[in-house]
Write a protein that holds these residues in place. Structure first.
Motif, short mmCIF file in Angstrom:
data_model
loop_
_atom_site.label_atom_id
_atom_site.label_comp_id
_atom_site.label_asym_id
_atom_site.label_seq_id
_atom_site.Cartn_x
_atom_site.Cartn_y
_atom_site.Cartn_z
N LEU A 27 -2.91 9.15 -15.61
CA LEU A 27 -1.63 9.46 -14.96
C LEU A 27 -0.52 8.57 -15.51
CD1 LEU A 27 -2.72 9.93 -11.23
CD2 LEU A 27 -1.48 11.59 -12.60
N ARG A 83 -0.88 -3.38 -7.47
CA ARG A 83 -1.48 -3.48 -6.12
C ARG A 83 -2.98 -3.18 -6.20
NH1 ARG A 83 -5.00 -0.97 -2.85
NH2 ARG A 83 -4.06 1.07 -2.91
N VAL A 84 -3.32 -2.08 -6.90
CA VAL A 84 -4.73 -1.69 -6.99
C VAL A 84 -5.51 -2.79 -7.71
CG1 VAL A 84 -6.34 -0.03 -8.02
CG2 VAL A 84 -4.26 0.78 -6.90
N TRP A 133 -9.65 4.87 -11.02
CA TRP A 133 -8.84 3.98 -11.87
C TRP A 133 -8.62 4.66 -13.22
CZ3 TRP A 133 -5.98 -0.44 -11.73
CH2 TRP A 133 -5.69 -1.05 -12.95
N VAL A 192 2.95 9.80 -17.27
CA VAL A 192 4.30 9.39 -16.83
C VAL A 192 5.09 8.85 -18.04
CG1 VAL A 192 5.53 7.68 -15.43
CG2 VAL A 192 3.69 9.00 -14.41
N TYR A 221 -10.05 -1.20 -7.71
CA TYR A 221 -10.57 -0.41 -8.85
C TYR A 221 -12.09 -0.52 -8.94
CZ TYR A 221 -10.66 -5.12 -10.62
OH TYR A 221 -10.92 -6.46 -10.74
N HIS A 259 -6.90 12.71 -8.19
CA HIS A 259 -6.62 11.37 -7.65
C HIS A 259 -6.69 11.39 -6.12
CE1 HIS A 259 -5.24 7.37 -8.61
NE2 HIS A 259 -4.19 7.44 -7.83
N TYR A 290 0.82 -1.21 0.00
CA TYR A 290 0.00 0.00 0.00
C TYR A 290 0.86 1.27 0.00
CZ TYR A 290 -4.27 -2.67 0.75
OH TYR A 290 -5.34 -3.52 0.60
N ARG A 318 -14.75 3.14 -6.92
CA ARG A 318 -13.46 3.76 -7.26
C ARG A 318 -13.10 3.65 -8.74
NH1 ARG A 318 -13.29 1.35 -2.50
NH2 ARG A 318 -12.80 2.65 -0.70
N MET A 343 -0.09 0.18 -9.67
CA MET A 343 -1.24 -0.25 -10.48
C MET A 343 -1.53 -1.74 -10.23
SD MET A 343 -1.20 1.05 -14.32
CE MET A 343 -1.77 -0.14 -15.47
N THR A 387 5.48 6.48 -5.28
CA THR A 387 5.45 7.07 -6.62
C THR A 387 5.40 8.59 -6.50
OG1 THR A 387 4.07 5.19 -7.25
CG2 THR A 387 4.25 6.97 -8.86
N PHE A 388 4.54 9.06 -5.59
CA PHE A 388 4.41 10.51 -5.40
C PHE A 388 5.74 11.11 -4.94
CE2 PHE A 388 3.06 14.20 -2.74
CZ PHE A 388 2.67 15.00 -3.80
N ILE A 394 -9.53 4.55 1.63
CA ILE A 394 -8.80 3.42 1.04
C ILE A 394 -9.69 2.19 1.05
CG2 ILE A 394 -6.91 1.79 1.63
CD1 ILE A 394 -5.87 4.19 0.23
N ALA A 395 -9.64 1.40 -0.03
CA ALA A 395 -10.49 0.20 -0.12
C ALA A 395 -10.21 -0.73 1.06
CB ALA A 395 -10.21 -0.52 -1.44
C1 HEM Z 1 1.41 9.42 -10.92
C2 HEM Z 1 1.09 8.28 -10.51
C3 HEM Z 1 0.27 7.92 -9.29
C4 HEM Z 1 0.39 8.37 -7.99
C5 HEM Z 1 1.41 9.37 -7.43
C6 HEM Z 1 -0.64 7.68 -7.23
C7 HEM Z 1 -0.82 7.83 -5.86
C8 HEM Z 1 -1.75 7.12 -5.11
C9 HEM Z 1 -1.79 7.05 -3.67
C10 HEM Z 1 -0.83 7.76 -2.71
C11 HEM Z 1 -2.85 6.26 -3.32
C12 HEM Z 1 -3.27 5.86 -1.88
C13 HEM Z 1 -3.11 4.35 -1.69
C14 HEM Z 1 -1.80 3.76 -2.10
O1 HEM Z 1 -0.78 4.42 -1.92
O2 HEM Z 1 -1.82 2.62 -2.64
C15 HEM Z 1 -3.50 5.82 -4.56
C16 HEM Z 1 -4.65 5.06 -4.64
C17 HEM Z 1 -5.26 4.64 -5.82
N1 HEM Z 1 -4.71 4.71 -7.07
FE1 HEM Z 1 -3.04 5.78 -7.57
N2 HEM Z 1 -1.36 6.88 -8.07
C18 HEM Z 1 -0.83 6.98 -9.34
C19 HEM Z 1 -1.21 6.26 -10.45
C20 HEM Z 1 -2.27 5.36 -10.50
C21 HEM Z 1 -2.57 4.47 -11.59
C22 HEM Z 1 -1.71 4.34 -12.85
C23 HEM Z 1 -3.72 3.79 -11.27
C24 HEM Z 1 -4.48 2.77 -12.07
C25 HEM Z 1 -4.52 2.70 -13.35
C26 HEM Z 1 -4.15 4.26 -9.97
C27 HEM Z 1 -5.30 3.89 -9.31
C28 HEM Z 1 -5.57 4.10 -7.97
C29 HEM Z 1 -6.77 3.67 -7.27
C30 HEM Z 1 -8.01 2.97 -7.88
C31 HEM Z 1 -6.57 4.01 -5.92
C32 HEM Z 1 -7.54 3.74 -4.74
C33 HEM Z 1 -7.07 2.44 -4.13
C34 HEM Z 1 -7.73 2.09 -2.82
O3 HEM Z 1 -8.66 2.75 -2.41
O4 HEM Z 1 -7.26 1.09 -2.23
N3 HEM Z 1 -3.22 5.18 -9.51
N4 HEM Z 1 -2.80 6.36 -5.62
#
Ligand code: HEM
Length: 223
Positions: free
Chosen positions: A132, A111-112, A126, A136, A118, A210, A42, A122, A109, A48-49, A219-220
């Protein structure tokens, strides 16, 4: 002294609730690696950020010396690497950070995907995530040309030819990217503008969306 300055600003702008909202936000047990080792997956989004922040900072310093024109680009990069104090370190951070960003975004991605995060509600996040991911990749493609060496030149020429294969729109996409019949002066300024203005603007807007959606849905839950 610091406390008095803080109180003075807080009385006028009421900033305490803003940061308390983030600081007091509870992290559920199933995403906390201290409670459960496997929860480290998680952290991938946050990591990534973090890398993106270092990319922005190192890129800002590189742009103090980089010259985006075909006569000076190559030499300005050589100057950064060999003459500027810690220039090779900052350039190295930006160079390796670019690959690391793509690896981390992909792990996030995965992990999600494998935790099913997804799914409703949510799905929209996705979709924002997929955008995003493309941003990148576009950072990587446009940044690769900037050193203006043989590798950069031919990689971009091949990339533009691949883009040209898109049905119907291909030739227009190629023209939009290259700016003429061959990769040249227009391509370099165009890629530079896309790399340092267009993509960062799009990235910040999408990241804002996002993070807002993550706060809204939370968070899920555990699998
Ligand atoms: C620039 C790239 C990205 C950054 C900085 C970023 C950052 C984050 C962060 C900090 C979270 C909180 C939970 C965690 O850290 O796992 C999150 C959740 C999430 N991200 Fe990203 N993300 C990025 C790209 C993506 C991509 C490529 C996808 C899918 C195609 C995605 C889909 C999601 C979804 C669906 C959640 C909610 C997950 C949950 O509730 O468990 N993200 N993201």
């Amino acid at each position: 002294m610091i406390k008095r300055t803080y109180d003075w600003i807080d009385e006028r702008l009421n900033i305490t609730p803003l940061w308390r909202d983030i600081a007091d936000h509870e992290v559920p047990a199933h995403v906390n690696p201290a409670t459960k080792m496997s929860a480290f997956v998680y952290c991938f989004g946050g990591l990534t950020f973090l890398i993106i922040v270092t990319q922005i900072l190192s890129g800002m310093f590189l742009s103090m010396y980089y010259v985006p024109d075909i006569n000076n680009a190559y030499y300005s990069v050589q100057y950064i690497t060999n003459q500027v104090l810690l220039g090779n370190v900052v350039r190295g951070m930006h160079f390796w950070g670019a690959s690391l960003t793509i690896i981390m975004v992909f792990l996030h991605m995965l992990r999600v995907f494998f935790t099913g995060a997804y799914k409703a509600p949510r799905e929209l996040n996705w979709v924002v995530g997929v955008l995003l991911f493309f941003i990148v990749l576009a950072f990587g493609f446009t940044g690769y040309l900037l050193p203006w060496d043989q590798k950069a030149y031919w990689a971009t020429s091949v990339g533009a030819q691949i883009a040209e294969q898109v049905p119907v729109l291909g030739p227009y996409i190629r023209l939009l990217l290259v700016g003429g019949s061959t990769v040249g002066a227009l391509t370099l300024t165009r890629f530079f503008a896309i790399h340092v203005f267009f993509l960062p603007a799009a990235l910040l807007v999408l990241l804002g969306a996002h993070f807002l959606m993550i706060r809204k849905a939370g968070i899920a839950g555990p699998m």
